[in-house]
Design an enzyme around this catalytic site. Sequence first.
Site, mmCIF file in Angstrom:
data_model
loop_
_atom_site.group_PDB
_atom_site.id
_atom_site.type_symbol
_atom_site.label_atom_id
_atom_site.label_comp_id
_atom_site.label_asym_id
_atom_site.label_seq_id
_atom_site.Cartn_x
_atom_site.Cartn_y
_atom_site.Cartn_z
ATOM 1 N N ASP A 10 0.864 -1.167 0.000
ATOM 2 C CA ASP A 10 0.000 0.000 0.000
ATOM 3 C C ASP A 10 0.913 1.234 0.000
ATOM 4 O O ASP A 10 2.108 1.133 0.316
ATOM 5 C CB ASP A 10 -0.876 -0.027 1.247
ATOM 6 C CG ASP A 10 -1.632 1.263 1.451
ATOM 7 O OD1 ASP A 10 -2.363 1.672 0.531
ATOM 8 O OD2 ASP A 10 -1.476 1.869 2.528
ATOM 9 N N ASP A 12 -0.245 5.121 0.973
ATOM 10 C CA ASP A 12 -0.546 6.033 2.078
ATOM 11 C C ASP A 12 -0.637 5.268 3.396
ATOM 12 O O ASP A 12 -1.454 4.359 3.545
ATOM 13 C CB ASP A 12 -1.875 6.751 1.827
ATOM 14 C CG ASP A 12 -1.836 7.630 0.595
ATOM 15 O OD1 ASP A 12 -0.826 8.318 0.395
ATOM 16 O OD2 ASP A 12 -2.820 7.634 -0.173
#
Length: 225
Positions: A10, A12
């Site tokens: 991922d 953020d």
Amino acid sequence: MTDLRLVVFDCDGTLVDSQHVIFAALSHAFDGHGMTVPDLDAVRRVVGLGLVEAVETLVPHLDRAAHVTLAESYKNAFGLLRHDPLHAEPLFPGVREALATLADAGYLLGVATGKSRKGLAATLKMHDLTDMFVTLQTADDAPGKPHPGMLENAMRATGARPADTVMVGDTVFDIRMAGNAGTHALGVSWGYHPPHELTAAGARHVLAGYDGLSPWLETLWEPAA
């Protein structure tokens, strides 16, 4: 290492700490429409979702058209704020070193994020990380998390099997996406959802720091005795 292994991150809350610029952009969007700005804790809870889905979660009483309008306002504000030094997206400690270690060991690296392709490209370029990844999956390429589409695209692009793939993320959306795609799920403790929620969602382990990533992966794929 000779077998094909894919590690998908991922962005953020996992690679970069973007909560402050996200909150600032949402504040601009909500203020611009004369709406009360959600608090930071509420915003942190929706980081990782697709943008329209995140807005819908924050203000469920509005209709779809309003959600889309707010999402567009957010994107415009985010595009401006990312150039402001006060709203940087710093890398979390150890990211660069961990990625280099995995690449040197022969792992394939990817990203699966709720960011747009343009937004992800800008973030990776800012930190000179673009060349580290062989597959980049965004909200422009598949339905939002926890739908498995982004991970399925990443595996299809690299030839990796679910058993040979790990999703690394900081939210339950990342962990559930991994479960829906049939891959391994690894949480991180420094992001936007607490470790106990990641474990409850199906994470096999939650990292305390990036220095633990490579050793954990080696254990995961250690040949059976």
